[in-house]
Write a protein that holds these residues in place. Structure first.
Motif, PDB file in Angstrom:
ATOM      1  N   GLY A 483      13.999  38.866  50.843  1.00 43.75           N
ATOM      2  CA  GLY A 483      14.099  39.225  52.327  1.00 43.75           C
ATOM      3  C   GLY A 483      13.633  38.021  53.068  1.00 43.75           C
ATOM      4  N   TRP A 487      15.610  35.290  55.468  1.00 48.01           N
ATOM      5  CA  TRP A 487      15.291  34.963  56.764  1.00 48.01           C
ATOM      6  C   TRP A 487      15.147  33.605  57.082  1.00 48.01           C
ATOM      7  N   ALA A 500      21.261  35.886  49.894  1.00 53.42           N
ATOM      8  CA  ALA A 500      21.733  36.986  50.594  1.00 53.42           C
ATOM      9  C   ALA A 500      22.581  37.813  49.686  1.00 53.42           C
ATOM     10  N   GLU A 503      19.866  39.929  47.829  1.00 48.31           N
ATOM     11  CA  GLU A 503      19.327  41.033  48.825  1.00 48.31           C
ATOM     12  C   GLU A 503      20.330  42.062  49.107  1.00 48.31           C
ATOM     13  N   ASP A 504      21.579  41.908  49.763  1.00 50.89           N
ATOM     14  CA  ASP A 504      22.601  42.574  49.950  1.00 50.89           C
ATOM     15  C   ASP A 504      22.746  43.414  48.814  1.00 50.89           C
ATOM     16  N   TRP A 507      20.147  46.404  48.166  1.00 57.91           N
ATOM     17  CA  TRP A 507      20.101  47.459  49.368  1.00 57.91           C
ATOM     18  C   TRP A 507      21.486  48.212  49.099  1.00 57.91           C
ATOM     19  N   ALA A 553      13.166  44.491  55.904  1.00 59.79           N
ATOM     20  CA  ALA A 553      14.574  44.295  55.864  1.00 59.79           C
ATOM     21  C   ALA A 553      15.346  44.793  57.243  1.00 59.79           C
ATOM     22  N   HIS A 558      19.012  44.600  58.554  1.00 52.64           N
ATOM     23  CA  HIS A 558      19.654  44.815  57.377  1.00 52.64           C
ATOM     24  C   HIS A 558      20.116  46.426  57.590  1.00 52.64           C
ATOM     25  N   ASP A 560      21.853  48.428  55.242  1.00 55.27           N
ATOM     26  CA  ASP A 560      21.838  49.058  54.030  1.00 55.27           C
ATOM     27  C   ASP A 560      20.327  49.531  54.100  1.00 55.27           C
TER      28      ASP A 560
END
Length: 698
Positions: A483, A487, A500, A503-504, A507, A553, A558, A560
């Protein structure tokens, strides 16, 4: 592991760090028309000295195409430059590197600097003309032998102000990156070394070079430990020198040094005091409690460590725990480290110097894997099933050359500290972004591929999954790194799309599991299942660690992660509110809870009464005291409740926070946070010592 001798000139680590004016944590008073503000603590440097730092912005504050205008509060304008690094979805600046021509300030004299958006964009410095009379040369060679020489300015001046290698390009500072492979002949045949140098020319005439020797090239034959002497010469003066360096593979070390046209290193610029409350409002950090000052002795210890000769030795640990599997209340484990939290709360230059020094020392941890074929950090795009653990064996499932065992370091995903994010956020120093990205990539590549999954497998998170069969704290700290790296990484950087997606995917996978987890866990639902179910033991503090990462996050937008955090509320807050359901609230921050019978792979108890009774039966309960909460377990619970109040506006978390704060488990009184501010995190408007929050400076 380290060089025998080192001489560092013009660096923060070379001299004692003076104490600041007694104004711990006082932020600037920012008016409604201003987008940001800082406080400068004078260093005695002349007016016009350039100081560089990182600055974050709210959406829309600095639209695309705009710059920054600066003024000394109550007085006139000051020259300023903004180089935008990342943007919000509307195209406005989210984070940038600011260069400021500071006013002349006596040592310790404070000055408030305020910023507004500006449509004026002056042209950049004429770097080629100004560099003609300057010199920056790196020498690397075998001990006592003929060195290889690299002319940094010749390489930097080929395309100043243009190209992907540029970090700053304005009227006050121009910074370009130089990257060169160090010839094997200079290193006894070793092929794994890169020279990476960020070369900056400033309007005050200062030449700044942030030079790193990164022995991190992976998946290439000939890599290994490098033995060498090195010198960095600025304007024909030795600015940095180290002899007898013995550098393991997958590590790096570097320093930032300066030179002024008249000769010698530049004086230290003023020290920047950031507004931690504003950074929390922007979602960049957790909300640290400014009502409890950091203890003087802690700041004095930071200053003494930085001034000690050992601090300057290349590849030194600088207080980082080298055996990372070590358990206990460590000063480097948390949403951030103790020194970084102290820096955010106190704004003290000694805490800043210590935290920045540890961010440099992070380079010596052998978790840097550079993929030369991809010109980026090793990741799953080219190596979907690679494992950086020695058990990965040979490519494509393992490293071509394994991580050496004689580095002095033992790394561990479940105990990895975040050494780079906050220093990068506050300084904008590009080398710290390198460290952040390298650690984020390693957080995935060091996890067993059979558990993280194959990208060919259907479903969210496959190929990146850090939840499946992992220690909950390992998931928390790996996702913390992903995360923060996401960022911070600029648009157009090769690392961004991958981090990205990682991380996506994680979650999204956790959110997809919520219905099944809820059904299994019953009325006490809201906890991430532990890696195994050998005896039905649940560590609530590890759930707090995961909640801290989910909150971070969610602060950054974010969806999720926010949904996962909202689902966790039932357990995180409910454990302190279930007294009428047969569960002792004091056990909410016990070391362990009995979430299931002791038989392997038992089904969860499913309600608070059974969890409470089994916890008592196994002798894990606090009863009427805190015998099972010795240590920092209460402070972990308070920080996760604080995050839920801040991020979700949770009324349930408010009630739980009020109960736990009044109950005062160990390590939650103000005196504890004075000496260890790592978890000194509070909800908005709820300082632990009302009336003690430092007033802003005008």
């Amino acid at each position: 592991m380290t060089g025998r001798r080192a001489l560092l000139v013009g660096t923060l680590g070379a001299a004692a760090i003076p104490a600041p004016v007694r104004a711990q944590g006082r932020p600037p008073c920012v008016g409604p028309g201003d987008v940001a503000g800082i406080v400068l603590d004078g260093s005695g440097a002349a007016a016009g000295s350039i100081v560089t730092f990182g600055l974050a912005f709210a959406p829309g504050q600095v639209p695309r195409g705009a710059g920054l205008a600066a003024r000394l509060a109550g007085q006139g304008p000051l020259p300023a430059q903004l180089d935008v690094v990342t943007r919000h979805r509307d195209g406005s600046a989210r984070f940038g590197v600011v260069a400021l021509a500071a006013p002349g300030l006596r040592r310790g004299e404070p000055a408030v600097i305020l910023f507004t958006a500006s449509q004026t964009r002056p042209p950049p410095l004429d770097a080629p003309a100004l560099l003609q009379a300057r010199h920056a040369v790196m020498e690397v060679g075998p001990p006592g032998g003929q060195p290889w020489r690299c002319d940094l300015l010749a390489l930097a001046s080929r395309s100043p102000g243009t190209g992907q290698g540029v970090w700053q390009a304005g009227p006050l500072a121009v910074q370009s990156r130089v990257t060169q492979a160090v010839p094997p002949a200079a290193l006894g045949g070793i092929t794994s070394m890169r020279l990476v140098a960020d070369v900056t020319l400033q309007a005050d005439g200062v030449l700044r070079v942030d030079a790193w020797l990164r022995n991190d090239i992976a998946m290439q034959r000939g890599g290994g430990r490098a033995q060498y002497d090195m010198r960095l010469l600025l304007d024909n003066r030795i600015a940095l020198k180290a002899e007898g360096v013995s550098q393991p593979l997958y590590t790096g070390w570097g320093r930032a040094v300066t030179a002024r046209p008249s000769g010698g290193p530049a004086p230290d610029p003023p020290h920047v005091r950031h507004d931690a409350e504003r950074l929390a409002d922007l979602g960049a950090i957790a909300r640290y409690d400014r009502s409890i000052p950091v203890a003087d002795r802690v700041l004095e210890e930071f200053g003494a460590a930085v001034a000690a000769p050992a601090w300057a030795v290349p590849l030194g640990a600088r207080g980082i725990t080298q055996y990372m599997p070590m358990t206990g209340g460590r000063p480097d484990i948390g949403p951030t480290t103790l020194s970084q939290a102290a820096w955010l709360i106190s704004s003290d230059r000694r805490a800043a110097a210590y935290a920045m020094g540890q961010a440099e020392a992070a380079g010596s941890v052998p978790w840097h894997f550079w993929d030369p074929a991809a010109d980026g950090w090793l990741d799953t795009r080219r190596w979907p099933m690679l494992w950086t653990d020695p058990r990965g064996r040979a490519p494509p499932r393992g490293l071509l050359i394994q991580v050496p065992t004689d580095t002095g370091w033992s790394t561990d995903l479940a105990h990895q500290p975040d050494l780079s994010y906050v220093p990068y956020l506050l300084t904008g120093r590009r080398a710290f972004l390198d460290g952040l990205q390298a650690q984020a990539a390693r957080s995935v590549m060091d996890y067993w591929p059979e558990q993280r999954g194959s990208p060919d497998r259907p479903g969210p998170g496959e190929g990146f999954n850090l939840f499946r069969d992992n220690q909950v704290r390992g998931t928390a700290w790996s996702l913390r790194q992903l995360g923060g790296s996401r960022w911070a990484t600029p648009e157009g950087d090769r690392h961004l799309a991958w981090v990205a997606a990682a991380e996506d995917g994680n979650w999204a996978w956790a959110r997809s599991r919520i219905p099944a987890w809820t059904a299994e866990q019953g009325e006490a639902h809201g906890w991430c299942p532990p890696a195994d179910n050998d005896d039905g033991r649940l560590y609530p503090w590890q759930q707090d660690m995961l909640a801290s990462t989910a909150a971070a996050a969610a602060r950054r937008g974010h969806a999720d992660a926010r949904a996962v955090l909202a689902w966790m509320e039932n357990f995180i807050a409910g454990r302190f509110l279930a007294g009428d359901r047969g569960f002792n609230p004091r056990d909410g921050c016990a070391y362990a809870l009995a979430y299931a019978p002791p038989q392997r792979n038992s089904r969860p108890h499913g309600n608070w009464a059974r969890i409470g009774a089994d916890t008592v039966a196994r002798g894990w309960s606090n009863g009427g005291g805190w015998g099972s909460s010795a240590g920092y377990y209460g402070s972990w619970a308070l920080q996760s409740l604080s995050a839920m109040i801040d991020v979700l506006g949770s009324e349930k978390a408010r009630r739980a926070y009020a109960w736990l704060e009044a109950a005062a488990p160990p390590a939650t009184r103000p005196e504890s946070y004075r000496t260890d501010p790592t978890l000194s995190i509070v909800p908005r408007g709820r300082p632990r010592v009302p009336g003690a929050v430092p007033a802003c400076v005008r």
